[in-house]
Write an enzyme that holds these catalytic residues in place. Structure first.
Site, short mmCIF file in Angstrom:
data_model
loop_
_atom_site.label_atom_id
_atom_site.label_comp_id
_atom_site.label_asym_id
_atom_site.label_seq_id
_atom_site.Cartn_x
_atom_site.Cartn_y
_atom_site.Cartn_z
N CYS A 282 -10.30 3.74 0.41
CA CYS A 282 -9.56 4.96 0.16
C CYS A 282 -10.55 6.18 0.02
CB CYS A 282 -8.49 4.87 -1.17
SG CYS A 282 -9.23 3.90 -2.56
N ARG A 311 -15.67 -7.49 -3.08
CA ARG A 311 -15.35 -7.55 -4.62
C ARG A 311 -16.00 -8.78 -5.29
NH1 ARG A 311 -9.13 -5.78 -4.19
NH2 ARG A 311 -9.20 -3.67 -2.99
N GLN A 329 -9.10 -5.94 4.46
CA GLN A 329 -7.84 -5.51 4.23
C GLN A 329 -7.02 -4.82 5.33
OE1 GLN A 329 -8.85 -2.91 0.88
NE2 GLN A 329 -7.23 -4.27 -0.35
N ASP A 331 -5.07 -1.96 4.87
CA ASP A 331 -4.54 -1.20 4.19
C ASP A 331 -4.37 0.17 5.05
OD1 ASP A 331 -7.10 -0.50 4.12
OD2 ASP A 331 -7.21 0.01 2.17
N HIS A 333 -3.35 4.67 4.40
CA HIS A 333 -2.97 5.84 3.61
C HIS A 333 -2.12 6.79 4.14
CE1 HIS A 333 -6.80 3.91 1.71
NE2 HIS A 333 -6.10 4.31 0.43
N LYS A 413 4.69 1.34 -8.12
CA LYS A 413 4.45 0.70 -6.80
C LYS A 413 5.63 -0.45 -6.55
CE LYS A 413 1.81 -2.98 -8.84
NZ LYS A 413 0.61 -3.98 -8.83
N HIS A 459 -1.02 4.64 -1.09
CA HIS A 459 -1.73 3.29 -0.58
C HIS A 459 -0.79 2.49 -0.12
CE1 HIS A 459 -5.50 4.50 -2.54
NE2 HIS A 459 -4.82 4.85 -3.64
#
Length: 590
Positions: A282, A311, A329, A331, A333, A413, A459
């Site tokens: 992000c 991670r 990921q 992901d 935005h 979320k 997100h």
């Protein structure tokens, strides 16, 4: 399962765990006992043995447990003060530690197992509840399953204990059904199927928690990623690519070094500056946003990236593809105005559900997570965001539960959990508001009134990570993937080596007709036909095309499906068209 039935099973399982401890102490008198709770579908108990035990000892312990159950012992609750409890468990260091941590004035309960004469056979420190008498437990409805190591209280600096796992049910029929379910789970285990189908591997000697994608797994990943990109472009997203490392100030500004440092890898020194490998993407997307001024006319922006992040996970929790240290990921935005927020949430939820349906997951439940005590952001923004999330769920007619206080500190979320073919729930999709980073990075847009305002940032990860999604996908299909993502799609099998030439010709013609949309091999080894068919079934190839004299004369193939069914013989071009349609439509059927 009803709450009453759940409570009854939990009580039975807790009681069986104590009976197991009673049996263990009788068989191995020097053993020190720790804790033994009921868990989902079973129970466990942790012990410190004077000598190691093996899985061969489980049947002996089971036999002793059945004797205890059949002797119809009562579970009797007694309460003690702190000093008396410490005296009673003076030879039990783990129990003594727990007692010492209890408040001084707490009443301490002990459950004693008493025989028909009222004599105490065994006692354990416990809050309960338990069954009143062991006759309430069916001695044919439990089974000890496995042995594992477990640090006392999960602390690597404390003693390593031996944990014995078991399962217990109300009756033998339920036990049998559960063991059959576990057998199916074992058959579908993504680590096992991954080896059998040569999809991926891990190499602890080169770095634990990192995935090596083999050619077969790579083919599947390419098919999934290509579909993912196509779907994102058609839904108004743009694809970004961002760096894998960033200077320390970026992670300080984002808050990751303050809130998430234990999950990040150590910094590296580059040109006298500290850099960190990214745990998420992000901040990089925000850098692109802030690269120039933005107007309300530019919004919404939908930016997606298939990007690998790293991670730190403790070695004890790493698990095949499901828990790793490096993962990609999917992901995105979404940056929008307040007026666009609700429609964007609805669209991303619709998008997510449609994606899961393509992969054959139709049982999906939402969990709406609300504001925790420790959080940032204006209350009115939290309220508006929650309304938009709830409205999106209602619009899709999804079943959902409220997860009170389960939101991140930076926003509410929706989590989506999908059920696989075995009825197991997996938490996958997340749609998450963020009131933290837009503030930290001073993200603004110029509204139609000429004022600079703060945008909403959402997100969103649909599949989650490709590694975890791939593991769930393997177990959902048991390796028998839909044709469009199967690593091997068509195998041409000659009935004997005499027909190898026609098999090669058939494979080549189907490939040409498919224009790269089918993966076709001719099985030309020295194995007999039946052995080749068995081998292709093990590889879970959707279509096995058997060719002999008739097929060579008529320019056809005999079609055998991996599930044993057969289709009518087809001309080569007709079969190619049939299979291509299954690929292009992403059919779940053969």
């Amino acid at each position: 399962m009803s709450d009453n039935k759940n409570a009854k099973l939990a009580t039975i399982r807790h009681s069986v765990s104590h009976i197991m401890a009673q049996a263990v102490v009788k068989l191995f008198p020097e053993t020190k006992t720790a804790i033994g709770p009921a868990i989902e579908n079973g129970f466990y108990y942790d012990f410190l043995f004077s000598k190691p035990i093996t899985s061969d000892d489980l049947s002996v312990i089971e036999a002793e447990m059945k004797k205890i159950i059949d002797s119809r012992q009562d579970f009797v609750k007694e309460t003690l003060n702190r000093n008396d409890a410490l005296m009673l468990f003076a030879r039990e260091p783990f129990k003594s530690e727990l007692i010492k941590e209890l408040p001084e004035d707490d009443e301490i309960s002990v459950y004693e197992n008493r025989n028909a004469n009222g004599d105490i056979e065994w006692g354990d420190l416990c809050k309960g509840p338990h069954v009143e008498n062991t006759r309430e437990i069916n001695s044919a409805a439990f089974k000890l399953q496995s042995i594992a190591g477990a640090y006392w209280r999960g602390d690597e600096t404390r003693p390593m204990l031996t944990r014995i796992y078991g399962t217990a049910w109300e009756n033998p029929k339920d036990l049998k059904a559960h063991l059959a379910f576990l057998e199916e789970v074992e058959k579908r285990d993504h680590r096992r199927v991954g080896r059998e189908m040569d999809l991926y591997s891990t190499h602890e000697e080169a770095g634990a928690g990192l995935i090596y994608w083999h050619p077969n797994g790579g083919r599947m990943r390419v098919a999934i990623e290509d579909f993912w990109r196509q779907l994102h472009y058609s839904n108004g997203y743009e694809i970004l690519y961002t760096p894998h490392i960033g200077k320390s100030w970026l992670w300080e500004k984002s808050g990751h070094l303050g809130f998430y440092k234990e999950g990040m890898y150590s910094s590296m020194k580059i040109d006298e500056n500290d850099y960190y490998i990214r745990p998420m993407k992000c901040p990089f997307h925000i850098m692109i946003y802030n690269n120039k001024g933005r107007s309300y006319r530019d919004l919404p922006l939908r930016w997606a990236e298939l990007g690998t992040v790293y991670r730190y996970e403790r070695s004890g929790v790493l698990h095949g593809l499901l828990r790793v240290r490096g993962f990609t990921q999917d992901d995105a935005h979404i940056i929008c105005t307040p007026d666009q927020m609700e429609s964007e949430i609805r669209e991303v939820l619709r998008f997510s559900l449609s994606l899961w349906n393509v992969f054959g997951f139709t049982e999906i439940k939402a969990y709406l997570a609300t504001r925790p005590k420790e959080s940032v952001g204006e209350q009115e923004r939290w309220d508006a965001a929650l309304v938009s999330l709830r409205n999106a769920i209602d619009a899709e007619g999804l079943a959902y539960e409220i997860d009170e206080g389960g939101g991140a500190f930076y926003g509410p979320k929706i989590d989506l959990k999908v059920k696989d073919a075995l009825g197991r729930e997996w938490q996958m999709t997340t749609i998450q508001f963020d009131f933290n980073e837009p503030e930290r990075f001073d993200m603004t847009f110029v509204d139609n009134d000429g004022q600079h305002k703060r945008p909403y940032m959402i997100h969103r990860a649909l599949l989650g990570s490709l590694e975890r999604f791939f593991g769930v996908l393997i177990e959902h299909f048991g390796g028998a993937f839909p044709v469009w993502i199967a690593p091997e799609q068509v195998a041409v099998i000659p009935v004997s080596e005499v027909f190898n030439e026609y098999a090669e010709k058939a494979a080549g013609q189907i490939k040409t007709r498919a224009a790269g949309n089918l993966r076709v091999t001719a099985e030309l080894s020295d194995d007999r036909m039946n052995a080749k068919i068995r081998n292709c079934q093990t590889r879970k190839i959707p279509y096995m095309l058997v060719v002999g004299q008739r097929e060579a004369d008529e320019g056809t193939v005999s079609i055998r499906l991996r599930d044993g069914r057969q289709l009518p013989a087809m001309k080569l071009d007709d079969f190619a068209a049939y299979a291509i349609e299954k690929v292009v439509s992403r059919s779940l059927e053969l």
